[in-house]
Write a protein that holds these residues in place. Structure first.
Motif, short mmCIF file in Angstrom:
data_model
loop_
_atom_site.label_atom_id
_atom_site.label_comp_id
_atom_site.label_asym_id
_atom_site.label_seq_id
_atom_site.Cartn_x
_atom_site.Cartn_y
_atom_site.Cartn_z
N LYS B 86 61.52 34.17 -27.46
CA LYS B 86 60.97 33.80 -26.16
C LYS B 86 61.11 34.89 -25.12
CE LYS B 86 59.65 29.65 -27.19
NZ LYS B 86 58.24 29.27 -27.09
N PHE B 87 61.65 36.04 -25.53
CA PHE B 87 61.94 37.08 -24.54
C PHE B 87 60.70 37.45 -23.73
CE2 PHE B 87 62.71 41.46 -23.12
CZ PHE B 87 63.89 41.26 -22.46
N ARG B 88 59.59 37.63 -24.42
CA ARG B 88 58.38 38.03 -23.69
C ARG B 88 57.91 36.92 -22.76
NH1 ARG B 88 56.95 36.98 -28.97
NH2 ARG B 88 55.04 35.80 -29.33
N PHE B 89 58.24 35.67 -23.10
CA PHE B 89 57.89 34.59 -22.20
C PHE B 89 58.77 34.60 -20.95
CE2 PHE B 89 58.08 30.21 -20.65
CZ PHE B 89 56.73 30.00 -20.43
N PHE B 90 60.07 34.93 -21.12
CA PHE B 90 60.95 35.04 -19.95
C PHE B 90 60.40 36.09 -18.99
CE2 PHE B 90 64.82 34.16 -22.87
CZ PHE B 90 64.39 32.86 -23.02
N ILE B 91 59.94 37.20 -19.55
CA ILE B 91 59.50 38.31 -18.72
C ILE B 91 58.15 38.01 -18.08
CG2 ILE B 91 58.88 40.76 -18.71
CD1 ILE B 91 61.80 40.32 -19.25
N TYR B 92 57.19 37.55 -18.87
CA TYR B 92 55.82 37.46 -18.38
C TYR B 92 55.39 36.05 -18.00
CZ TYR B 92 55.42 42.17 -20.21
OH TYR B 92 55.60 43.49 -20.45
N GLY B 93 56.14 35.05 -18.41
CA GLY B 93 55.71 33.69 -18.13
C GLY B 93 54.35 33.43 -18.74
N MET B 94 53.44 32.86 -17.97
CA MET B 94 52.13 32.51 -18.50
C MET B 94 51.07 33.52 -18.07
SD MET B 94 52.12 28.40 -18.42
CE MET B 94 52.43 28.14 -16.70
N TYR B 95 51.51 34.70 -17.71
CA TYR B 95 50.55 35.73 -17.31
C TYR B 95 49.59 36.01 -18.47
CZ TYR B 95 49.22 39.42 -14.09
OH TYR B 95 48.55 40.19 -13.19
N PRO B 96 48.28 36.16 -18.17
CA PRO B 96 47.30 36.34 -19.26
C PRO B 96 47.68 37.50 -20.19
CG PRO B 96 46.19 36.07 -17.16
CD PRO B 96 47.65 36.11 -16.86
N LEU B 97 47.51 37.26 -21.48
CA LEU B 97 47.95 38.24 -22.49
C LEU B 97 47.34 39.62 -22.28
CD1 LEU B 97 47.95 36.28 -25.86
CD2 LEU B 97 49.85 37.47 -24.78
N ASP B 98 46.03 39.67 -21.98
CA ASP B 98 45.34 40.97 -21.91
C ASP B 98 45.75 41.78 -20.69
OD1 ASP B 98 44.07 40.13 -24.13
OD2 ASP B 98 42.28 39.41 -23.07
N GLU B 99 46.34 41.11 -19.71
CA GLU B 99 46.60 41.79 -18.43
C GLU B 99 48.08 42.12 -18.26
OE1 GLU B 99 44.05 42.57 -16.56
OE2 GLU B 99 42.59 41.45 -17.73
N ARG B 100 48.85 42.02 -19.33
CA ARG B 100 50.31 42.11 -19.15
C ARG B 100 50.79 43.48 -18.72
NH1 ARG B 100 53.00 37.63 -23.04
NH2 ARG B 100 52.19 35.95 -21.76
N TRP B 101 50.00 44.51 -19.01
CA TRP B 101 50.42 45.85 -18.56
C TRP B 101 50.59 45.88 -17.06
CZ3 TRP B 101 47.25 48.47 -15.17
CH2 TRP B 101 45.93 48.00 -15.06
#
Lengths: 349, 363
Positions: B86-101
């Motif tokens: 879940k680490f990436r979820f802690f960091i990004y939450g529900m931010y759209p996958l393609d825009e995570r940069w």
């Protein structure tokens, strides 16, 4: 700490909701017949949902939302806009959900709302057909050898003090002239631990929640959710009063997946059925009879889009709450009337 | 007639010599020197004996380091694969996958600007402008528009939201706080009353209530058709509360600067704004820095309260992660992880505030 905070703010929110709601209901925002136009013009549906309820609305590791309520939001978008991805999910808590609908922040609420008399009559809302028929149930260890709730005489029950579920279970035991000992627990986490460590025989809550708790034990097969429902909790979408066209759309979007299951259409065979099925019921549902959906203000392929993009009811239930999900809840009341359930969608004529 | 109690000065004594004890003996004396100390030491050892071994077993020896949720449920210890998954979820939450940069870049910028702002050498007008530019840039990155695909504010969560809320509160709340602090010291009764009313109202009411009013009630008061994104509503609530706290921190600073300085400046013909900006304020800020850092620490932790209005910051993302039916129930592991994270961040800030304090004393 957070839970006390939340319960305090929940009380405040309820007061706010009722106060503001009754003002709004009195003045009744005139938006007759405009929601559909607004959604079409915007090109995206604003759907109020939960993001923290297992099986109804929750994010996966990539942050993509799943769940029964989420899928129904997608179904509305598929029917209205022809694209199930055109949904802005507005995450709402139990405190913010009703004000959000009243203020027009969302077009429709699919957020585990139990239909009640007060909500329909004093908040200015209309409830749609039930998407999931939930209810307060009981979970017991299999080793107890109990199959019916009426065999629980003398049981020890874990309850949260002052909750509705405590009242309900007390009423149930008294109504059946049974004895019980109640152990009060502050939080569901404490209740869960107490139950799994054997301090109490019965864990009572909403049946969908019991299902998600059951899988937390070391051996989920050692526990069983009884079929008895001691308090009703039918969950339904909610819209604002005063827009009959939109209400009609929401109603039939809820029915469409059920009818699809009834006539045997799934997301996998829908194209095949559209091309080759000679059943008039299938043809009507999938839009072969032109102009049928005109009265709904939608294109004829609205139901086809729902089934194709989201699925029929069996698929929705199985992947979110049923056997294909981690919750593994029986269909029970959420089965078609044909299979002994309570789902009885009106004829698609 | 004068009477003396003692007519001769007391002869000088040598410095009380520190007992030179070997290390083990010194600690022995500290821990077991008196009966009370023996009692306290034994008590502490018993408590540690009861707490540490089970904690160690849970955290390390009986923990699952890699595996499936099912394997975790069988184990007695912590489930670290949950954090990993879940680490990436802690960091990004529900931010759209393609825009995570974009979210990644925003985190880097926010950490970077905080790091720069902590170096006294960079303090000055340039830093204020850079910080404002960074905030504008981060908002643009996260929300989109102007060439970037827009992202709804509801989808912003996890670490960027926590950082955004806590690290924009100070620079944006500072001017408002300064105005309030000046208002409170103003000779005009009306200004003073308004300032006092705002400061005391927001400091005296729970942050949750302010957030709730901003989130739930505000839309009803806005003109029809106008909607303010929830993020902005929450930010406004944090901002006004932070400004109230900042005003009080600055008021303390104002009280330290002697009145005489302003009077002297006035007597050589300096204008009021010159006195404020050239003489008083620089000293006020220097004196208020520890208090201001405390406010940052406070708001860094308080940002998690936005969970009550349905937004998911870092802490809420950890709670949400355990609502995935596949990984349900591993909340404790998540909270341990969150505690470690918040502690690290706040401890670094506290150390920094301590260093600043020493620096100020040396001046």
């Amino acid at each position: 700490m957070l839970s006390t905070l939340q319960s305090a703010s929940r009380r405040a929110a309820l007061l706010l909701t009722v106060a503001v709601g009754s003002c709004l209901a009195a003045s009744s925002i005139a938006n007759a017949g405009t929601t559909l136009d607004a959604v079409k013009e915007r090109g995206v549906l604003k759907c109020g949902t939960s993001i923290d309820v297992p099986g109804f609305g929750y994010p996966d590791s990539d942050g993509v939302l799943h769940g029964m309520d989420v899928d129904y939001c997608k179904a509305v978008a598929a029917a209205v806009l022809g694209d199930a991805t055109k949904v802005d999910f507005i995450p709402l808590t139990t405190q913010t959900r009703f004000p959000a609908l009243q203020s027009g922040e969302v077009d429709v609420l699919f957020r585990q709302v139990t239909t009640t008399f007060t909500r329909d009559t004093s908040l200015g809302f209309l409830s749609g057909p039930y998407t999931v028929i939930d209810g307060q149930g009981m979970m017991v260890p299999k080793s107890l050898g109990v199959t019916k709730a009426t065999e629980l005489n003398g049981a020890t029950v874990c309850v949260t003090p002052g909750s509705n579920s405590e009242l309900n279970i007390g009423d149930f035991f008294r109504a059946h002239n049974m004895e019980f000992t109640s152990i009060a627990m502050d939080s569901f986490d404490d209740m869960r631990r107490a139950f799994f460590s054997g301090r109490c025989d019965v864990f009572t809550s909403d049946r969908t929640y019991l299902g998600s708790i059951r899988v937390l034990s070391k051996n989920p097969d050692d526990f069983v959710v009884l079929n008895d429902v001691i308090a009703k909790s039918p969950l339904a979408p909610v819209v604002r009063q005063g827009d009959d066209e939109w209400y009609n759309i929401i109603r039939w979007v809820v029915y469409a997946p059920m009818i699809a299951e009834e006539v045997g259409v799934t997301s996998e065979n829908v194209d095949e059925m559209l091309a080759s099925s000679s059943s008039p019921r299938v043809q009507r549902l999938l839009g072969k009879q032109e102009g049928l959906a005109k009265g709904l203000g939608l294109s004829d392929d609205w139901a086809y889009n729902i089934v194709k993009m989201v699925g029929n009811y069996a698929e929705l239930y199985d992947q979110n709450l049923g056997m294909k999900s981690a919750i593994k809840l029986d269909r029970g009341a959420n089965n078609l009337y044909l299979n002994g359930g309570l789902l009885y969608p009106p004829p698609f004529l | 007639m004068t009477t003396f109690i003692q007519t001769q000065p007391i002869p000088a004594q040598p410095n009380p010599k520190k007992e030179e004890l070997s290390l083990p003996r010194r600690y022995g004396k500290m821990l077991l020197g008196t009966p009370t100390n023996v009692f306290i030491t034994v008590g502490c050892v018993v408590i540690l004996w009861l707490v540490v071994p089970p904690l160690f077993r849970w955290l390390f020896s009986e923990a699952v380091w890699a595996g499936t949720p099912e394997e975790c449920r069988q184990a007695a210890g912590a489930c670290w694969p949950f954090i990993q998954e879940k680490f990436r979820f802690f960091i990004y939450g529900m931010y759209p996958l393609d825009e995570r940069w974009r979210a990644t870049l925003a985190i880097v910028i926010l950490f970077g600007i905080t790091g720069i702002a902590m170096v006294p050498r960079f303090w000055g007008k340039g830093l204020v402008l850079t910080w404002l530019a960074a905030i504008v840039g981060v908002f643009w990155l996260l929300l989109g528009g102007f060439g970037l695909p827009p992202v709804r504010t509801e989808m912003i969560g996890g670490l960027p939201l926590t950082l955004l809320l806590s690290l924009t509160v100070l620079p944006l709340g500072f001017p408002v706080g300064l105005l309030l602090a000046l208002g409170r010291r103003s000779e005009f009764r009306l200004f003073r009353w308004i300032s006092i009313a705002i400061i005391e109202a927001f400091r005296g009411s729970p942050l949750v209530a302010t957030l709730f009013i901003a989130s739930v009630m505000l839309p009803f008061f806005l003109p029809e058709g106008m909607t303010l994104p929830k993020l902005m509503r929450a930010l406004a609530a944090f901002l006004i509360v932070a400004a109230a706290y900042i005003a009080e921190a600055l008021r303390g600073g104002f009280q330290v600067v002697p009145e005489g300085q302003a009077e002297a400046a006035f007597s050589i013909g300096m204008k009021r704004w010159q006195i404020l900006f050239l003489i008083t304020l620089p000293q006020v800020i220097r004196h208020s820095i520890p208090g201001l850092v405390t406010i940052v620490v406070l708001f860094f932790k308080d940002t998690s309260l936005i969970i009550v209005i349905g937004m998911s910051d870092f802490l809420a993302a950890i709670q949400l992660a355990s609502r995935d039916p596949a990984w349900i129930g591993f909340t404790v592991e998540g909270y341990v992880f969150a505690a470690a994270f918040y502690f690290t961040f706040c401890y670094v800030l506290s150390l920094y505030a301590l260093r600043l304090e020493r620096r100020r004393q040396n001046h």
